[in-house]
Scaffold this active site. Sequence first.
Site, PDB file in Angstrom:
ATOM      1  N   LYS A 247      76.517  36.937 -34.037  1.00 29.21           N
ATOM      2  CA  LYS A 247      77.040  37.660 -32.873  1.00 29.21           C
ATOM      3  C   LYS A 247      78.161  38.609 -33.303  1.00 29.21           C
ATOM      4  O   LYS A 247      78.816  38.383 -34.322  1.00 29.21           O
ATOM      5  CB  LYS A 247      77.621  36.668 -31.858  1.00 29.21           C
ATOM      6  CG  LYS A 247      76.580  35.901 -31.062  1.00 29.21           C
ATOM      7  CD  LYS A 247      77.236  35.032 -30.007  1.00 29.21           C
ATOM      8  CE  LYS A 247      76.222  34.186 -29.263  1.00 29.21           C
ATOM      9  NZ  LYS A 247      75.291  34.946 -28.413  1.00 29.21           N
ATOM     10  N   ARG A 321      66.537  28.289 -26.450  1.00 31.92           N
ATOM     11  CA  ARG A 321      65.141  28.040 -26.061  1.00 31.92           C
ATOM     12  C   ARG A 321      64.421  27.172 -27.092  1.00 31.92           C
ATOM     13  O   ARG A 321      63.492  26.447 -26.752  1.00 31.92           O
ATOM     14  CB  ARG A 321      64.426  29.383 -25.824  1.00 31.92           C
ATOM     15  CG  ARG A 321      64.339  30.266 -27.022  1.00 31.92           C
ATOM     16  CD  ARG A 321      63.958  31.708 -26.656  1.00 31.92           C
ATOM     17  NE  ARG A 321      65.086  32.462 -26.103  1.00 31.92           N
ATOM     18  CZ  ARG A 321      65.005  33.715 -25.680  1.00 31.92           C
ATOM     19  NH1 ARG A 321      63.854  34.357 -25.713  1.00 31.92           N
ATOM     20  NH2 ARG A 321      66.062  34.331 -25.201  1.00 31.92           N
TER      21      ARG A 321
HETATM   22  N1  BES Z   1      74.226  31.538 -25.543  1.00 30.91           N
HETATM   23  C1  BES Z   1      73.645  32.814 -25.540  1.00 30.91           C
HETATM   24  C2  BES Z   1      73.557  33.423 -24.148  1.00 30.91           C
HETATM   25  C3  BES Z   1      74.870  33.791 -23.498  1.00 30.91           C
HETATM   26  C4  BES Z   1      75.378  35.059 -23.632  1.00 30.91           C
HETATM   27  C5  BES Z   1      75.540  32.886 -22.717  1.00 30.91           C
HETATM   28  C6  BES Z   1      76.565  35.397 -23.023  1.00 30.91           C
HETATM   29  C7  BES Z   1      76.708  33.225 -22.108  1.00 30.91           C
HETATM   30  C8  BES Z   1      77.221  34.471 -22.252  1.00 30.91           C
HETATM   31  C9  BES Z   1      72.228  32.748 -26.099  1.00 30.91           C
HETATM   32  O1  BES Z   1      72.007  31.792 -27.065  1.00 30.91           O
HETATM   33  C10 BES Z   1      71.944  34.086 -26.718  1.00 30.91           C
HETATM   34  O2  BES Z   1      72.632  34.439 -27.624  1.00 30.91           O
HETATM   35  N2  BES Z   1      70.954  34.781 -26.191  1.00 30.91           N
HETATM   36  C11 BES Z   1      70.613  36.062 -26.658  1.00 30.91           C
HETATM   37  C12 BES Z   1      69.111  36.185 -26.650  1.00 30.91           C
HETATM   38  C13 BES Z   1      68.575  37.360 -27.391  1.00 30.91           C
HETATM   39  C14 BES Z   1      68.870  37.247 -28.871  1.00 30.91           C
HETATM   40  C15 BES Z   1      67.088  37.447 -27.169  1.00 30.91           C
HETATM   41  C16 BES Z   1      71.248  37.102 -25.735  1.00 30.91           C
HETATM   42  O3  BES Z   1      71.369  36.859 -24.542  1.00 30.91           O
HETATM   43  O4  BES Z   1      71.648  38.153 -26.224  1.00 30.91           O
HETATM   44 ZN    ZN Z   2      72.509  32.448 -29.022  1.00 26.51          ZN
END
Ligand code: BES
Ligand code: ZN
Length: 470
Positions: A247, A321
Amino acid sequence: MNIKLLEVELNEVASDVTIIFLKKDELEGCEHSDILQKTGFKAEQDTTCFLYEKGLLFCGVDSKKSDDIRSAVASAIKAIRTSNFKSVKVAILSKSVIGALVEGIVLGGYEFNNYKSEQKKVVLEDIFLVSNDLDFTKIEEDFAQAMIVANATNFTRDIVNKTPQDVNPQVLAQIAQDLAEQNTLECTVLQEADLAQEGMNAMLAVGRASVHGSTLIHLAYKPQNPKKVVTLVGKGLTYDSGGLSLKQPTSMVTMKMDKAGACATLGIIKAVSELKLDIEVHAFIGAVENMVGGNAYKPDDVLISRSKTTIEVRNTDAEGRLVLADVLDYAQDKVKADYIFDFATLTGACMIALGQYTSGIMGHSHKLKHDINKAASDAGEMVSSLPFNRHLKKLLKSDIADISNTASKPYGGAITAGMFLDKFIREENKNKWMHFDIAGTAYTEAAWDCNVYGGTGAGVRLMTQFLKDI
Ligand code: BES
Ligand code: ZN
Ligand code: ZN
């Protein structure tokens, strides 16, 4: 802070402060209209005017209905907590708002100070909820139930707010075991060797680069003659760095909240067991930390999940997921449930679609969506349905495996994540299942409604309400 219910006239109660709810159209006729006028108070929702010398705290409300009372009393409690008054009283205007008053006070008055070296001194000791003209037996019952649910919500918030240093998958399992002991629940914890035996390779891959072993936690509340059996599944990412698909630094901050789905299931089972509902509830939690390292799982890996469905990893940040795929599959084998609900901070896309204040609900049953909507609205939470469709489903196709963990196009990300989970729901359970994406609602950095900075406990009030209704 003691909250007490009193069956007497309001003027018979001695207290330092009285809270008075005021609508805009009541401002002019009010006894103190002159002085309120001078302060510039306009009775806008959630604004307060504290007449310190008179011991009166006016709270603006748009209506005297639950949602407005809940959020107004939350503002009032914050104002009083910063003063040096010891006691406050408020009239219970109708029997329908007793729950809202309790929630506004307990949730709006919540503070998480575990990491402050100096504890704040709060002088406020007693809060009196007063009524002399309502059916008190009913009021007492609603009061007791609301206290249980509000405290369970704060229990959830406490865990969410703890740092990843303090709550790793092993600690989360210990928290569940402590809860089981206190509330006489059954608790089983699977460690990595057990998960390997179960073939839960998707979940194991996500946790591989962590120094903390992943755990699958199963808690069960089993009353004597249950009317229904309910399975809850929680995403318990005690930290989500994104893994090798790392991230951005600014997106990584707050990712301790990626365990909020798991914490919600703990809060729900705590509330249900204390309310002694005639419903058997199982909570299954996938507790994992998503980190980087030489042994980290990679984009390009293909994972063989517990259900034998193969998954192409194209982004290690879409890890929730993967964990849920294995936990949902395990949960369906272990318990024949009437309902299956999963709670997960699954996608940033859900926040973009619905905003920060509304949880996304996804599933196949219109009736279930309707019933959940009703429960949420009665409980003071907001949900909105995000519809599955066959076109978005195609975006999850993989050329090398059965399914890809990310969609090939960026739009509709909350729905494609939900449709990925759907792949792991068995045919006979399709209409029993609902997915809650609480990415936006589970955590806040600015107070809103009865939520304060940090974890909100999203899902606890709404699901407890749903379970009370069935
Ligand atoms: N935990 C995150 C989602 C999230 C983002 C929760 C912001 C709370 C606040 C999840 O694991 C994630 O990183 N999802 C990605 C998915 C993408 C890589 C397809 C996202 O939302 O960017
Ligand atoms: Zn994630
Ligand atoms: Zn995540």
